[in-house]
Motif scaffolding. Structure first.
Motif, PDB file in Angstrom:
ATOM      1  N   LYS A 298       0.797  -1.231   0.000  1.00 48.67           N
ATOM      2  CA  LYS A 298       0.000   0.000   0.000  1.00 48.67           C
ATOM      3  C   LYS A 298       0.831   1.285   0.000  1.00 48.67           C
ATOM      4  CE  LYS A 298      -1.677   0.365   4.701  1.00 48.67           C
ATOM      5  NZ  LYS A 298      -2.071  -0.827   5.373  1.00 48.67           N
ATOM      6  N   TYR A 299       2.111   1.189   0.373  1.00 48.40           N
ATOM      7  CA  TYR A 299       2.938   2.407   0.408  1.00 48.40           C
ATOM      8  C   TYR A 299       3.804   2.582  -0.847  1.00 48.40           C
ATOM      9  CZ  TYR A 299       1.697   1.441   5.226  1.00 48.40           C
ATOM     10  OH  TYR A 299       1.005   1.138   6.354  1.00 48.40           O
ATOM     11  N   ASP A 300       3.701   1.622  -1.777  1.00 50.50           N
ATOM     12  CA  ASP A 300       4.645   1.601  -2.901  1.00 50.50           C
ATOM     13  C   ASP A 300       4.621   2.862  -3.754  1.00 50.50           C
ATOM     14  OD1 ASP A 300       5.513  -0.823  -2.122  1.00 50.50           O
ATOM     15  OD2 ASP A 300       4.555  -1.970  -3.723  1.00 50.50           O
ATOM     16  N   SER A 301       3.425   3.429  -3.929  1.00 45.70           N
ATOM     17  CA  SER A 301       3.341   4.535  -4.884  1.00 45.70           C
ATOM     18  C   SER A 301       3.471   5.905  -4.222  1.00 45.70           C
ATOM     19  CB  SER A 301       2.034   4.432  -5.657  1.00 45.70           C
ATOM     20  OG  SER A 301       0.973   4.418  -4.733  1.00 45.70           O
ATOM     21  N   LEU A 302       3.829   5.950  -2.950  1.00 47.83           N
ATOM     22  CA  LEU A 302       3.920   7.244  -2.264  1.00 47.83           C
ATOM     23  C   LEU A 302       5.033   8.125  -2.823  1.00 47.83           C
ATOM     24  CD1 LEU A 302       3.363   6.315   1.494  1.00 47.83           C
ATOM     25  CD2 LEU A 302       1.723   7.204  -0.163  1.00 47.83           C
ATOM     26  N   VAL A 303       6.138   7.519  -3.161  1.00 49.02           N
ATOM     27  CA  VAL A 303       7.299   8.276  -3.643  1.00 49.02           C
ATOM     28  C   VAL A 303       7.722   7.719  -5.002  1.00 49.02           C
ATOM     29  CG1 VAL A 303       9.693   8.898  -3.116  1.00 49.02           C
ATOM     30  CG2 VAL A 303       8.078   8.544  -1.251  1.00 49.02           C
ATOM     31  N   PRO A 304       7.848   8.577  -6.024  1.00 43.75           N
ATOM     32  CA  PRO A 304       8.342   8.067  -7.310  1.00 43.75           C
ATOM     33  C   PRO A 304       9.817   7.670  -7.196  1.00 43.75           C
ATOM     34  CG  PRO A 304       7.946  10.446  -7.418  1.00 43.75           C
ATOM     35  CD  PRO A 304       7.544  10.016  -6.057  1.00 43.75           C
ATOM     36  N   SER A 305      10.213   6.610  -7.888  1.00 47.74           N
ATOM     37  CA  SER A 305      11.625   6.200  -7.891  1.00 47.74           C
ATOM     38  C   SER A 305      12.222   6.384  -9.275  1.00 47.74           C
ATOM     39  CB  SER A 305      11.757   4.725  -7.501  1.00 47.74           C
ATOM     40  OG  SER A 305      11.476   4.550  -6.145  1.00 47.74           O
ATOM     41  N   VAL A 389      11.252   5.421 -14.531  1.00 50.99           N
ATOM     42  CA  VAL A 389      10.557   6.099 -13.438  1.00 50.99           C
ATOM     43  C   VAL A 389       9.400   5.223 -12.982  1.00 50.99           C
ATOM     44  CG1 VAL A 389       9.498   8.249 -12.663  1.00 50.99           C
ATOM     45  CG2 VAL A 389      11.013   8.269 -14.647  1.00 50.99           C
ATOM     46  N   ARG A 390       9.420   4.851 -11.707  1.00 47.44           N
ATOM     47  CA  ARG A 390       8.302   4.115 -11.115  1.00 47.44           C
ATOM     48  C   ARG A 390       7.378   5.125 -10.472  1.00 47.44           C
ATOM     49  NH1 ARG A 390       6.690  -0.916 -11.398  1.00 47.44           N
ATOM     50  NH2 ARG A 390       6.466  -1.257  -9.157  1.00 47.44           N
ATOM     51  N   HIS A 391       6.076   4.920 -10.605  1.00 49.37           N
ATOM     52  CA  HIS A 391       5.083   5.804  -9.981  1.00 49.37           C
ATOM     53  C   HIS A 391       5.270   7.247 -10.439  1.00 49.37           C
ATOM     54  CE1 HIS A 391       4.449   2.185  -7.774  1.00 49.37           C
ATOM     55  NE2 HIS A 391       5.676   2.208  -7.335  1.00 49.37           N
ATOM     56  N   TYR A 392       5.283   7.407 -11.734  1.00 50.51           N
ATOM     57  CA  TYR A 392       5.543   8.701 -12.361  1.00 50.51           C
ATOM     58  C   TYR A 392       4.303   9.581 -12.379  1.00 50.51           C
ATOM     59  CZ  TYR A 392       3.100   6.365 -16.189  1.00 50.51           C
ATOM     60  OH  TYR A 392       2.169   5.703 -16.924  1.00 50.51           O
ATOM     61  N   ILE A 396       6.729  15.226 -13.582  1.00 50.74           N
ATOM     62  CA  ILE A 396       8.047  14.603 -13.442  1.00 50.74           C
ATOM     63  C   ILE A 396       8.618  14.264 -14.809  1.00 50.74           C
ATOM     64  CG2 ILE A 396       9.159  12.448 -12.761  1.00 50.74           C
ATOM     65  CD1 ILE A 396       7.417  12.405 -10.307  1.00 50.74           C
ATOM     66  N   LEU A 397       7.785  13.649 -15.666  1.00 54.98           N
ATOM     67  CA  LEU A 397       8.289  13.212 -16.967  1.00 54.98           C
ATOM     68  C   LEU A 397       8.701  14.410 -17.809  1.00 54.98           C
ATOM     69  CD1 LEU A 397       5.858  10.286 -17.874  1.00 54.98           C
ATOM     70  CD2 LEU A 397       8.000  10.239 -16.580  1.00 54.98           C
ATOM     71  N   GLY A 398       7.929  15.503 -17.715  1.00 56.99           N
ATOM     72  CA  GLY A 398       8.270  16.719 -18.446  1.00 56.99           C
ATOM     73  C   GLY A 398       9.638  17.243 -18.026  1.00 56.99           C
ATOM     74  N   GLN A 399       9.869  17.257 -16.710  1.00 56.59           N
ATOM     75  CA  GLN A 399      11.159  17.756 -16.212  1.00 56.59           C
ATOM     76  C   GLN A 399      12.316  16.867 -16.674  1.00 56.59           C
ATOM     77  OE1 GLN A 399      10.391  17.695 -12.043  1.00 56.59           O
ATOM     78  NE2 GLN A 399       9.327  19.681 -12.051  1.00 56.59           N
ATOM     79  N   LEU A 400      12.071  15.575 -16.625  1.00 53.79           N
ATOM     80  CA  LEU A 400      13.166  14.642 -16.923  1.00 53.79           C
ATOM     81  C   LEU A 400      13.586  14.675 -18.389  1.00 53.79           C
ATOM     82  CD1 LEU A 400      12.110  11.521 -14.866  1.00 53.79           C
ATOM     83  CD2 LEU A 400      14.065  12.996 -14.440  1.00 53.79           C
ATOM     84  N   SER A 412       3.910   1.842 -18.876  1.00 50.64           N
ATOM     85  CA  SER A 412       2.857   0.965 -18.360  1.00 50.64           C
ATOM     86  C   SER A 412       2.209   1.730 -17.221  1.00 50.64           C
ATOM     87  CB  SER A 412       3.450  -0.367 -17.896  1.00 50.64           C
ATOM     88  OG  SER A 412       4.328  -0.127 -16.829  1.00 50.64           O
ATOM     89  N   ARG A 413       1.314   1.095 -16.493  1.00 51.84           N
ATOM     90  CA  ARG A 413       0.576   1.844 -15.482  1.00 51.84           C
ATOM     91  C   ARG A 413       1.489   2.485 -14.436  1.00 51.84           C
ATOM     92  NH1 ARG A 413      -3.502  -1.233 -12.304  1.00 51.84           N
ATOM     93  NH2 ARG A 413      -2.215  -2.936 -13.048  1.00 51.84           N
ATOM     94  N   HIS A 414       2.519   1.728 -14.005  1.00 49.65           N
ATOM     95  CA  HIS A 414       3.357   2.230 -12.919  1.00 49.65           C
ATOM     96  C   HIS A 414       4.734   2.690 -13.364  1.00 49.65           C
ATOM     97  CE1 HIS A 414       0.360   0.948 -10.138  1.00 49.65           C
ATOM     98  NE2 HIS A 414       0.423  -0.294 -10.559  1.00 49.65           N
ATOM     99  N   THR A 415       5.103   2.334 -14.595  1.00 49.81           N
ATOM    100  CA  THR A 415       6.488   2.540 -14.988  1.00 49.81           C
ATOM    101  C   THR A 415       6.583   3.244 -16.337  1.00 49.81           C
ATOM    102  OG1 THR A 415       6.956   0.443 -13.904  1.00 49.81           O
ATOM    103  CG2 THR A 415       8.710   1.347 -15.262  1.00 49.81           C
ATOM    104  N   THR A 416       7.434   4.258 -16.423  1.00 50.80           N
ATOM    105  CA  THR A 416       7.774   4.834 -17.726  1.00 50.80           C
ATOM    106  C   THR A 416       9.274   4.696 -17.933  1.00 50.80           C
ATOM    107  OG1 THR A 416       5.992   6.432 -17.742  1.00 50.80           O
ATOM    108  CG2 THR A 416       7.871   6.944 -19.106  1.00 50.80           C
ATOM    109  N   ARG A 417       9.648   4.343 -19.160  1.00 48.51           N
ATOM    110  CA  ARG A 417      11.080   4.197 -19.461  1.00 48.51           C
ATOM    111  C   ARG A 417      11.408   4.991 -20.721  1.00 48.51           C
ATOM    112  NH1 ARG A 417      13.293  -1.574 -19.163  1.00 48.51           N
ATOM    113  NH2 ARG A 417      14.846  -0.510 -17.904  1.00 48.51           N
TER     114      ARG A 417
END
Ligand code: ASP
Ligand code: MG
Length: 425
Positions: A298-305, A389-392, A396-400, A412-417
């Motif tokens: 339940k805490y996985d998506s709190l912080v993007p990695s 990026v997990r939990h993007y 965030i993606l714009g900045q990166l 995908s739902r949780h991950t962008t590469r």
């Protein structure tokens, strides 16, 4: 019973060995303590094997390794301890004897016989120091407990037998409730059915901790590190990193798959199987919270990695006859990749081409081209970065991707590469 793992950085000098003793004393539990080779000794031992194997003069490297350990022993006042010195000198003479004998042609075998001395020495020293501090402990030999096959340098665990060996050796010990029981065991080492020493792959001591926890049904595992826990990015590449306070086993496996390097990738699975929580904590601030890896997602998506890999090559492979990329082509391509021992970090296909992003190892890529060039045209771009990026979110993606050319993107739902080229200069 808890399992603690101390890596090379946490036992790199006398002061850090004293710190290990302090951490042990913060707890009252029975412990299984897994220890890696001190500091950078595994690298030094690799140099030693290479020089032995090539029949060069290994003496200077041997001296370097002995004087490094001697200095720590003197600083810990262990050189005056006769029973310790006897054991220590015996280990060094065993290593010297090995080096003085002829090498076989099997490099991986020789590697394990020699590099394993790093962990034998570190555990002997830490165990000796704890004894001198009246912290009673039992030194265990992983070369009698962890059973592997004979794949030297990458031993595969025989789980059932290893569990039986642990039970036979430590069962009684940990059942004794009259006192605190502490065992010390080498990380990274195992043995074959004929008693030959094996190793589990570089950085394999985390895995040893998980194996021990699995075999002994430990309450939890703590990996003591020089970072405050698992961070959401590598501070080498990112400012403002955040600690991940609590993540699931699944998330930890995902992060290590994409290249996060805090814990050895094989570590999580056995712990997940037995639902043993894993703590990653700082040996510098041992009472701080660290990271907890456990079953709850339940805490996985709190912080993007963010996981960043540099020095990437994007290779595009197309059939020379302009035909579609179909299953037979994929089979050819993957066979070549497997033969060339190339790991694919990301892949994508289109009608007439297949693209892969790989670590840029020139030799391996040249071999791949050689394997495929008769039937395929191969083009590549080098000097790229791979960002996961997990939990993007969109901000965030714009900045990166600012000032970056995006050569490939997958979501995908949780991950962008992204495969990126820096165009800021
Ligand atoms: N000493 C071994 C290495 O440096 C194992 C470990 O530290 O995990 O690879
Ligand atoms: Mg290490």
């Amino acid at each position: 019973m808890k399992v603690f793992k101390f890596g090379g950085a946490s036992v790199k000098n006398a002061e850090s060995v004293r710190n290990v003793a302090k951490i042990i004393q913060l707890y009252k539990d029975d412990l299984m303590i897994v220890i890696s080779a001190m500091g950078k000794m595994t690298n030094a031992l690799e140099n030693l094997v290479n020089s032995y194997y090539k029949k060069e003069d290994w003496r200077p490297i041997f001296e370097e390794i002995t004087s490094y350990h001697n200095a720590i022993i003197n600083d810990l006042n262990l050189h005056e301890d006769e029973s310790f010195s006897k054991i220590y000198l015996k280990i060094l003479s065993q290593l010297e004897l090995k080096l003085s004998s002829d090498s076989t042609a099997n490099y991986d075998y020789e590697y394990d016989q020699i590099v394993s001395f790093g962990e034998i020495l570190s555990t002997t020293i830490v165990s000796g120091y704890l004894n001198s501090e009246l912290i009673e402990n039992e030194w265990l030999d992983a070369r009698k407990l962890i059973r592997t096959n004979a794949t030297f340098r990458e031993g595969k665990i025989d789980w059932e037998l290893t569990q039986a060996l642990f039970a036979a050796k430590t069962g009684v010990l940990y059942q004794d409730n009259s006192k605190r029981n502490i065992c010390i065991i080498q990380g990274f080492l195992g043995h074959t059915d004929t008693g030959q020493t094996t190793t589990l792959g570089r950085e394999g001591s985390d895995f040893t901790a998980a194996i021990a926890a699995w075999c002994l049904n430990a309450e939890d595992v703590t990996i003591w590190k020089d970072v405050p826990g698992m961070l959401n990015a590598d501070p080498k590449y990112f400012n403002n990193t955040e600690r991940l306070a609590k993540i699931s086993f699944r998330e930890a496996i995902e992060l290590s798959y994409y290249g996060a390097s805090v814990i050895h990738p094989k570590t999580i699975k056995p712990l997940q199987n037995k639902d043993v929580p894993l703590y990653v904590k700082s040996f510098i601030h041992p009472t701080s919270e660290g990271t907890t890896i456990q079953s709850d997602a339940k805490y996985d998506s709190l912080v993007p990695s963010y996981i960043f890999k540099d020095n990437q090559k994007l290779i595009t492979i197309s059939p020379r006859d302009f035909s579609f990329i179909i299953e037979e082509n994929m089979r050819d391509i993957f066979e070549a990749l497997s033969n060339c021992k190339i790991r694919v970090n990301m892949m994508q296909n289109s009608a007439i081409s297949f693209s892969i992003c790989v670590d840029d190892d020139e030799q391996k890529v040249a071999n791949l081209i050689k394997c495929l060039e008769v039937e395929y045209q191969i083009k590549y771009n080098a000097g790229l970065n791979l960002m996961t990026v997990r939990h993007y979110n969109e901000t965030i993606l714009g900045q990166l991707t600012q000032n970056k050319e995006v050569l490939l993107e997958q979501r995908s739902r949780h991950t962008t590469r992204f495969v990126l080229r820096d165009i800021s200069q």
